[in-house]
Design an enzyme around this catalytic site. Structure first.
Site, short mmCIF file in Angstrom:
data_model
loop_
_atom_site.label_atom_id
_atom_site.label_comp_id
_atom_site.label_asym_id
_atom_site.label_seq_id
_atom_site.Cartn_x
_atom_site.Cartn_y
_atom_site.Cartn_z
N LYS A 295 -53.48 71.42 87.96
CA LYS A 295 -54.53 70.33 87.03
C LYS A 295 -54.96 71.55 86.05
O LYS A 295 -55.06 72.82 86.17
CB LYS A 295 -55.61 70.09 87.85
CG LYS A 295 -55.42 68.64 88.52
CD LYS A 295 -56.87 68.43 89.28
CE LYS A 295 -56.29 67.18 90.26
NZ LYS A 295 -55.97 65.98 89.56
N ARG B 261 -51.40 59.73 97.88
CA ARG B 261 -50.63 58.57 98.55
C ARG B 261 -50.08 58.89 99.62
O ARG B 261 -49.52 58.24 100.51
CB ARG B 261 -49.76 57.95 97.29
CG ARG B 261 -48.65 59.00 96.49
CD ARG B 261 -48.40 58.50 95.04
NE ARG B 261 -49.51 58.46 94.38
CZ ARG B 261 -49.19 58.19 92.96
NH1 ARG B 261 -48.15 57.56 92.52
NH2 ARG B 261 -50.10 58.26 92.06
ZN LIG Z 1 -54.05 64.92 93.02
#
Ligand SMILES: [Zn+2]
Length: 506
Positions: free
Chosen positions: A283, A357
């Site tokens: 990120k 997920r």
């Molecule tokens: Zn993530």
């Protein structure tokens, strides 16, 4: 801080501060409309007399959000909280008004009276619950890392009523139950707010284990990495590969006292990423701040689970939490990897930041095996949920309309925002990979929340009713609600889940 019901309270218990309701059309409706000022919703003569001596009352209409402070006999401060038209007042209006009033009192007074009889007494139990919820949620602070704490002056809140004790047994119970709910919300907020250098997957599992020991009818099993490996949870473990801490799968079970084979069984599953760097799909610095929040799904479902156990609901509950952080070392999963899930499907991992997920996939398969009547997962899963529904809304996706509608009903009763998004066949097609059974990203950024749900659906076994709650928006920073902290975990959705389970027939 203590909340105490005071029956037969001929005069208000607090001599410092009294909070009472005012409506723009109180039960003396006609009178209110002809008078300039709002009528206070009280029959207590000394308060009405003090109010009528204040000329400025003429400007107070009792509209929602409008408050009026005046002085009563012996200097007691009286805050009339405007709730607007009595016929249109909702529990959420009361919750917000009390949250605002609490903030006015907390640093100034050591004790406060709330005049219960001034609120709509036709639904006194519901009103009391809303008042106690508001106080419990608003009084929350996360100050354990502050050297100098700003301890509120407020120690006791009296709920004053003229009702006799014999009439208010139910109200006592409601206060107790509402405090169970807000204590659970506070614990869930604490877990999320705790920084990642203090709370990692191993510590988190231990804290939950310790807390669960206090719950009636609850058993806990914590799987370590080796046990998860045996369970073939390689997809989940692929997220843990770059971490200094072992992944944990926490499996809690609550069995009600009178359980039979016919007892309904509801399962919660929660994403618990104690910190998410994004992995090798790293990120950007600004987006990485606050990624301790990526565990809010797990703390939300645990918060609901523990409250429901303490409330001794007649429903069997399972709560499965997938805990790890998503970090980088030389062993961390690289994009392009193909990993086999617990249910045998292979997944091409195109973006290591779509890790939630992967964790949930194996947890959903594991939980499906227990054959619950309904399985609900909560996760801070996609930024796309905020794009679609705003920061203030919980995204709901489901494979079953009945379950989806029951959850929407529960959220609406709890006055929390939840909105359903579809899982279309096209979305399921878009997460197929030419070289593996699935890939963990769609081919473009459109419909990201629904495509994530389409991915999760691949791990829900046939015949299981399942719903997925994307709390990426609603899980923190809900400062627009006066009972939520401006910064940090909101603890929202817990009340919706509690409401949902309580509305189930045993
Ligand atoms: Zn993530």
């Amino acid at each position: 801080m203590k909340i105490t019901l005071h029956n037969d309270a001929k005069s208000h218990t607090s001599s410092e501060f009294i909070i009472l309701a005012a409506y723009s059309n109180s039960k003396e409706g006609k009178k209110a409309q002809t008078s300039k000022a709002a009528m206070l919703s009280t029959d207590r003569k000394e308060i009405i007399a003090a109010y009528e001596q204040v000329p400025a009352r003429n400007y107070f209409k009792g509209e929602r959000g409008e408050n009026f402070l005046f002085t009563g006999s012996q200097g007691v401060q009286i805050l009339a909280v405007g709730l607007g038209d009595k016929r249109k007042t909702t529990l959420e209006h009361i919750r917000r008004a009390i949250a605002d009033a609490y903030k006015q009192a907390a640093q100034r007074f050591s004790n406060v009276s709330i005049d219960l009889d001034s609120f709509d007494t036709k639904q006194l139990a519901e009103t009391t619950a809303a008042i106690v919820e508001a106080i419990g949620m608003t009084s929350y602070v996360f100050d354990k890392h502050l050297s100098s704490k700003k301890t509120p002056k407020l120690q006791t809140i009296y709920l004053d009523t003229l009702e006799k004790k014999s009439h208010t047994k139910k109200i006592e119970e409601v206060i107790k139950q509402s405090l169970i709910v807000t204590d659970s919300i506070a614990l869930a907020r604490d877990f999320v707010n705790e920084p990642p250098n203090v709370l990692n997957s191993e510590v988190y599992a231990k804290l939950i284990e310790a807390d669960s020991k206090k719950l009636p009818g609850v058993k806990i099993k914590v799987l370590n990495k080796a046990q998860m490996k045996k369970e073939k949870m390689d997809l989940f473990l692929s997220v843990n590969d770059g971490s200094a801490f072992e992944a944990r799968l926490v499996h809690l079970t609550y069995t009600p006292k009178k359980a039979s084979s016919k007892t309904k069984h509801i399962a919660f599953v929660g994403k618990g990423l104690t910190f998410d760097t994004g992995g090798y799909s790293l990120k950007p610095a600004d987006s990485m701040v606050n990624m301790k929040f990526d565990m809010a799904g797990s703390s939300t479902v645990y918060g609901a689970f523990r409250a429901l156990a303490l409330l001794e609901v007649p429903v069997k509950l399972t709560c499965v939490l997938g805990l790890t952080d998503n970090s980088i070392n030389s062993l961390a999963t690289k994009p392009d990897s193909i990993v086999r899930a617990r249910n045998g499907k292979t997944v091409e991992i195109l973006n290591t930041d779509a890790e939630g997920r992967l964790v949930l996939a194996d947890c959903l398969d594991y939980t499906s095996e227990l054959k619950p009547d309904a399985m609900i997962d909560a996760a801070t899963l996609t930024g796309a949920c905020l794009v679609a529904l705003g920061h203030e809304t919980c995204g709901l996706m489901a494979n079953n309309d009945k379950l989806a509608n029951e959850l929407l009903d529960a959220a609406s009763q709890a006055n929390e925002r939840m909105w359903r998004l579809p899982i279309f066949e096209e979305f399921s097609n878009d997460i197929k990979s030419p070289i593996a059974d699935l890939k963990n990203m769609g081919s473009n950024r459109f419909g990201g929340s629904s495509k994530a749900a389409a991915f999760l659906q691949e791990f829900v076994r046939d015949g299981i009713s399942w719903a997925h709650l994307d709390i990426a928006g609603i899980g923190d920073g809900q400062g627009h609600l006066p009972y939520c902290p401006a910064k940090g975990a909101s603890g929202l959705v817990i009340r919706s889940l509690i409401q949902y389970v309580q509305s189930q027939k045993a």
